[in-house]
Design a protein around this motif. Sequence first.
Motif, PDB file in Angstrom:
ATOM      1  N   ALA A  97      59.963  -3.873 -28.070  1.00  0.00           N
ATOM      2  CA  ALA A  97      61.135  -2.740 -28.060  1.00  0.00           C
ATOM      3  C   ALA A  97      62.249  -2.746 -29.338  1.00  0.00           C
ATOM      4  CB  ALA A  97      62.011  -4.522 -26.969  1.00  0.00           C
ATOM      5  N   LEU A  98      62.194  -4.131 -29.492  1.00  0.00           N
ATOM      6  CA  LEU A  98      62.978  -3.593 -30.656  1.00  0.00           C
ATOM      7  C   LEU A  98      62.590  -3.223 -31.434  1.00  0.00           C
ATOM      8  CD1 LEU A  98      63.884  -7.324 -31.570  1.00  0.00           C
ATOM      9  CD2 LEU A  98      65.665  -6.088 -30.593  1.00  0.00           C
ATOM     10  N   GLU A  99      61.591  -2.595 -31.570  1.00  0.00           N
ATOM     11  CA  GLU A  99      60.671  -1.394 -32.751  1.00  0.00           C
ATOM     12  C   GLU A  99      61.228  -0.159 -32.644  1.00  0.00           C
ATOM     13  OE1 GLU A  99      56.503  -0.537 -34.966  1.00  0.00           O
ATOM     14  OE2 GLU A  99      56.986  -1.806 -33.069  1.00  0.00           O
ATOM     15  N   ARG A 100      60.855   0.197 -30.892  1.00  0.00           N
ATOM     16  CA  ARG A 100      61.296   0.782 -30.317  1.00  0.00           C
ATOM     17  C   ARG A 100      62.601   1.672 -30.873  1.00  0.00           C
ATOM     18  NH1 ARG A 100      58.398  -0.710 -25.849  1.00  0.00           N
ATOM     19  NH2 ARG A 100      59.629  -1.286 -25.057  1.00  0.00           N
ATOM     20  N   LEU A 101      63.904   0.662 -30.517  1.00  0.00           N
ATOM     21  CA  LEU A 101      65.385   1.110 -30.839  1.00  0.00           C
ATOM     22  C   LEU A 101      65.443   1.254 -32.653  1.00  0.00           C
ATOM     23  CD1 LEU A 101      66.645  -2.359 -29.139  1.00  0.00           C
ATOM     24  CD2 LEU A 101      67.085   0.750 -28.704  1.00  0.00           C
ATOM     25  N   SER A 102      64.627   0.688 -32.863  1.00  0.00           N
ATOM     26  CA  SER A 102      64.794   1.134 -34.671  1.00  0.00           C
ATOM     27  C   SER A 102      64.343   1.834 -35.215  1.00  0.00           C
ATOM     28  CB  SER A 102      64.099  -0.051 -35.284  1.00  0.00           C
ATOM     29  OG  SER A 102      62.926  -0.289 -35.348  1.00  0.00           O
ATOM     30  N   LYS A 103      63.054   2.949 -34.311  1.00  0.00           N
ATOM     31  CA  LYS A 103      62.399   3.634 -35.149  1.00  0.00           C
ATOM     32  C   LYS A 103      62.974   5.107 -34.175  1.00  0.00           C
ATOM     33  CE  LYS A 103      58.596   1.389 -36.685  1.00  0.00           C
ATOM     34  NZ  LYS A 103      56.618   2.124 -37.216  1.00  0.00           N
ATOM     35  N   GLU A 104      62.822   4.941 -33.068  1.00  0.00           N
ATOM     36  CA  GLU A 104      63.575   5.752 -31.397  1.00  0.00           C
ATOM     37  C   GLU A 104      64.646   6.095 -30.695  1.00  0.00           C
ATOM     38  OE1 GLU A 104      59.463   5.261 -28.637  1.00  0.00           O
ATOM     39  OE2 GLU A 104      58.662   5.752 -30.580  1.00  0.00           O
ATOM     40  N   GLY A 105      65.371   5.240 -31.158  1.00  0.00           N
ATOM     41  CA  GLY A 105      66.509   4.914 -30.795  1.00  0.00           C
ATOM     42  C   GLY A 105      67.495   5.492 -31.049  1.00  0.00           C
ATOM     43  N   GLY A 106      67.537   5.996 -32.115  1.00  0.00           N
ATOM     44  CA  GLY A 106      68.656   6.867 -33.043  1.00  0.00           C
ATOM     45  C   GLY A 106      69.791   6.149 -33.645  1.00  0.00           C
ATOM     46  N   GLU A 107      70.777   7.260 -33.534  1.00  0.00           N
ATOM     47  CA  GLU A 107      72.156   6.285 -34.262  1.00  0.00           C
ATOM     48  C   GLU A 107      72.133   5.154 -33.317  1.00  0.00           C
ATOM     49  OE1 GLU A 107      74.877   5.377 -36.749  1.00  0.00           O
ATOM     50  OE2 GLU A 107      73.462   7.489 -36.438  1.00  0.00           O
ATOM     51  N   GLU A 108      72.346   5.486 -31.943  1.00  0.00           N
ATOM     52  CA  GLU A 108      72.480   4.411 -30.270  1.00  0.00           C
ATOM     53  C   GLU A 108      71.555   3.155 -30.892  1.00  0.00           C
ATOM     54  OE1 GLU A 108      75.116   3.247 -27.560  1.00  0.00           O
ATOM     55  OE2 GLU A 108      75.106   5.052 -28.244  1.00  0.00           O
ATOM     56  N   GLY A 109      70.499   3.967 -31.186  1.00  0.00           N
ATOM     57  CA  GLY A 109      69.721   2.378 -31.429  1.00  0.00           C
ATOM     58  C   GLY A 109      69.710   1.486 -32.024  1.00  0.00           C
ATOM     59  N   LYS A 110      70.135   2.097 -33.318  1.00  0.00           N
ATOM     60  CA  LYS A 110      71.056   1.155 -34.772  1.00  0.00           C
ATOM     61  C   LYS A 110      72.506   0.209 -34.541  1.00  0.00           C
ATOM     62  CE  LYS A 110      68.916   4.038 -38.406  1.00  0.00           C
ATOM     63  NZ  LYS A 110      69.836   5.210 -39.265  1.00  0.00           N
ATOM     64  N   LYS A 111      72.519   0.998 -33.245  1.00  0.00           N
ATOM     65  CA  LYS A 111      74.435   0.037 -32.869  1.00  0.00           C
ATOM     66  C   LYS A 111      73.629  -1.161 -31.954  1.00  0.00           C
ATOM     67  CE  LYS A 111      77.474   3.918 -33.072  1.00  0.00           C
ATOM     68  NZ  LYS A 111      78.287   5.122 -31.952  1.00  0.00           N
ATOM     69  N   LYS A 112      72.542  -1.154 -31.099  1.00  0.00           N
ATOM     70  CA  LYS A 112      72.520  -1.828 -30.972  1.00  0.00           C
ATOM     71  C   LYS A 112      71.921  -3.027 -31.681  1.00  0.00           C
ATOM     72  CE  LYS A 112      71.040   0.685 -26.099  1.00  0.00           C
ATOM     73  NZ  LYS A 112      70.866   0.876 -25.486  1.00  0.00           N
ATOM     74  N   LEU A 113      70.886  -3.348 -32.732  1.00  0.00           N
ATOM     75  CA  LEU A 113      70.970  -3.332 -33.478  1.00  0.00           C
ATOM     76  C   LEU A 113      71.711  -4.417 -33.702  1.00  0.00           C
ATOM     77  CD1 LEU A 113      67.309  -2.144 -34.532  1.00  0.00           C
ATOM     78  CD2 LEU A 113      67.134  -3.881 -32.832  1.00  0.00           C
ATOM     79  N   THR A 114      72.204  -3.518 -34.391  1.00  0.00           N
ATOM     80  CA  THR A 114      73.567  -4.094 -35.354  1.00  0.00           C
ATOM     81  C   THR A 114      74.390  -5.252 -34.415  1.00  0.00           C
ATOM     82  OG1 THR A 114      74.265  -2.159 -37.081  1.00  0.00           O
ATOM     83  CG2 THR A 114      75.384  -3.922 -36.771  1.00  0.00           C
ATOM     84  N   LYS A 115      74.692  -4.425 -32.971  1.00  0.00           N
ATOM     85  CA  LYS A 115      75.674  -6.213 -32.182  1.00  0.00           C
ATOM     86  C   LYS A 115      74.230  -6.760 -31.701  1.00  0.00           C
ATOM     87  CE  LYS A 115      76.861  -3.883 -28.335  1.00  0.00           C
ATOM     88  NZ  LYS A 115      77.151  -3.130 -27.379  1.00  0.00           N
ATOM     89  N   ILE A 116      73.271  -6.689 -31.807  1.00  0.00           N
ATOM     90  CA  ILE A 116      72.175  -8.108 -31.813  1.00  0.00           C
ATOM     91  C   ILE A 116      72.163  -9.110 -32.848  1.00  0.00           C
ATOM     92  CG2 ILE A 116      70.050  -8.603 -31.320  1.00  0.00           C
ATOM     93  CD1 ILE A 116      69.529  -6.086 -29.778  1.00  0.00           C
ATOM     94  N   THR A 117      72.313  -8.151 -33.984  1.00  0.00           N
ATOM     95  CA  THR A 117      72.225  -8.923 -35.004  1.00  0.00           C
ATOM     96  C   THR A 117      74.171 -10.274 -35.310  1.00  0.00           C
ATOM     97  OG1 THR A 117      71.062  -7.822 -36.288  1.00  0.00           O
ATOM     98  CG2 THR A 117      72.114  -8.836 -37.710  1.00  0.00           C
ATOM     99  N   ARG A 118      74.442  -8.944 -34.620  1.00  0.00           N
ATOM    100  CA  ARG A 118      76.509  -9.406 -34.611  1.00  0.00           C
ATOM    101  C   ARG A 118      75.889 -11.193 -33.844  1.00  0.00           C
ATOM    102  NH1 ARG A 118      80.201  -4.544 -34.716  1.00  0.00           N
ATOM    103  NH2 ARG A 118      79.714  -3.829 -36.989  1.00  0.00           N
ATOM    104  N   TYR A 119      75.400 -11.313 -32.575  1.00  0.00           N
ATOM    105  CA  TYR A 119      75.942 -12.508 -31.264  1.00  0.00           C
ATOM    106  C   TYR A 119      74.437 -12.934 -32.313  1.00  0.00           C
ATOM    107  CZ  TYR A 119      77.453  -9.158 -27.770  1.00  0.00           C
ATOM    108  OH  TYR A 119      78.244  -8.669 -27.489  1.00  0.00           O
ATOM    109  N   THR A 120      73.615 -12.861 -32.948  1.00  0.00           N
ATOM    110  CA  THR A 120      72.705 -14.311 -33.459  1.00  0.00           C
ATOM    111  C   THR A 120      73.835 -14.773 -35.242  1.00  0.00           C
ATOM    112  OG1 THR A 120      70.727 -12.325 -32.705  1.00  0.00           O
ATOM    113  CG2 THR A 120      70.214 -14.569 -34.382  1.00  0.00           C
TER     114      THR A 120
END
Length: 433
Positions: A97-120
Amino acid sequence: MLTTIRNAWKIPELRRKLLFTLVIILLYRIGNVIPVPGVNVQQMSLMFSQQLSNTIFGLFDMMSGSAFSQATIFALSIQPYINASIIIQLLTIAIPALERLSKEGGEEGKKKLTKITRYTTVGLGVLMGFAYYIMLSNYNSQYSNMLLTSTGFLTALVIILTFTAGSTLVMWLGDQISEHGIGNGISMILFANIIARIPSGIITPIFNNLKSNFGGFWYWALLLIVAMLAIIVFIVFVSQAERRIPVQYAKRVVGRKVYGGQNTHLPIKVNMSGVMPIIFAQSIASLPATICAFGGWTSNWAYKHMFTSTSVIYTVIYLILIVGFSYFYATIQYNPVEVANNLKKNGGFIPGFRPGRPTADFIRKVINKVTLFGAIYLGIIAVLPVLLGTIMSNTRFSFGGTSIIIVVSVALETVAAIEAQMLMRNYSGFLEK
């Protein structure tokens, strides 16, 4: 570099970005000297120099600009954010699921990964703040209950939340530099921390040792300065070095137009993993010394002759781990099969090798050779300060291969970012002036 910065200062917009970056760094350095309530800073610094300087916490202290050893509000610095970024990066490979966000999610996927990183980052800040308080509590009795000015649940809560808030604020300051300033914010904060340690961590111990133990002080001082400049030049050269694999694209006729037919190359950087192998290797190699420090076993023979950073066994393990992590990072960052398939889909091929598996095997062979050279380079840079400290009567420097490579890499990236900003504004001739 100085010419580029001087010319950038003449452009109002770039001048505002440079000033904004300097103001954020200044605010960070001010926060770096504000102590956490309930901690005796003088006793904490004394305890750190006696018990923890040879452990993994010595690396934390270097990357925090001495804030970790003084228990300031920014003691955790950007360590929670760096650890969170590494964890999410590794999980991206393991979790589909995270791999799909980084490769296929585009700009929105990068924003979600950034938000997950901040919470972590916040979660790791709480965990590391709690661990820091436990360490203070364990050593408090050894120093006549002078490390902590008060004890109890409320004191523990204030200290842990202050550390967590400080790490979160550092993450926010780094984001502000990335968005409104020049360069990567986290890298700039790291750069400022390491530069702040140069007077006390490099110049003072080196020159004091030369003055007391060697004849011809100025001769040795000049020789040392030349050696340091040579190391910096070597790092710059290897950081920009790359192995270029020639690639040709076949001609394609689409309607009345002919596409392709050009010659290009596939660049493979010599040091594609950056400074991460050194950070991971130093963390693992320092783990036994860290355990001994927590357990109070710093006076035994094994700690003095095997686990300290000046021992031969530590140095050998350190080098082996650097080589291993270099290959690990090269493997997860560069997929030869994927590169070969992309070349095949776009009509490209490497002269002398058939598309598909033979091309992937050749790329893998080149990567292994280049990675070996890059690992040896990282090993030399990492071990050189250890050898220098051993030669100079076991002098310990608060810098290492990590700090040297970070400083040079951030300086190169910042200059490149400034030049890119100037090129975007069609500022002609700035490289020649």
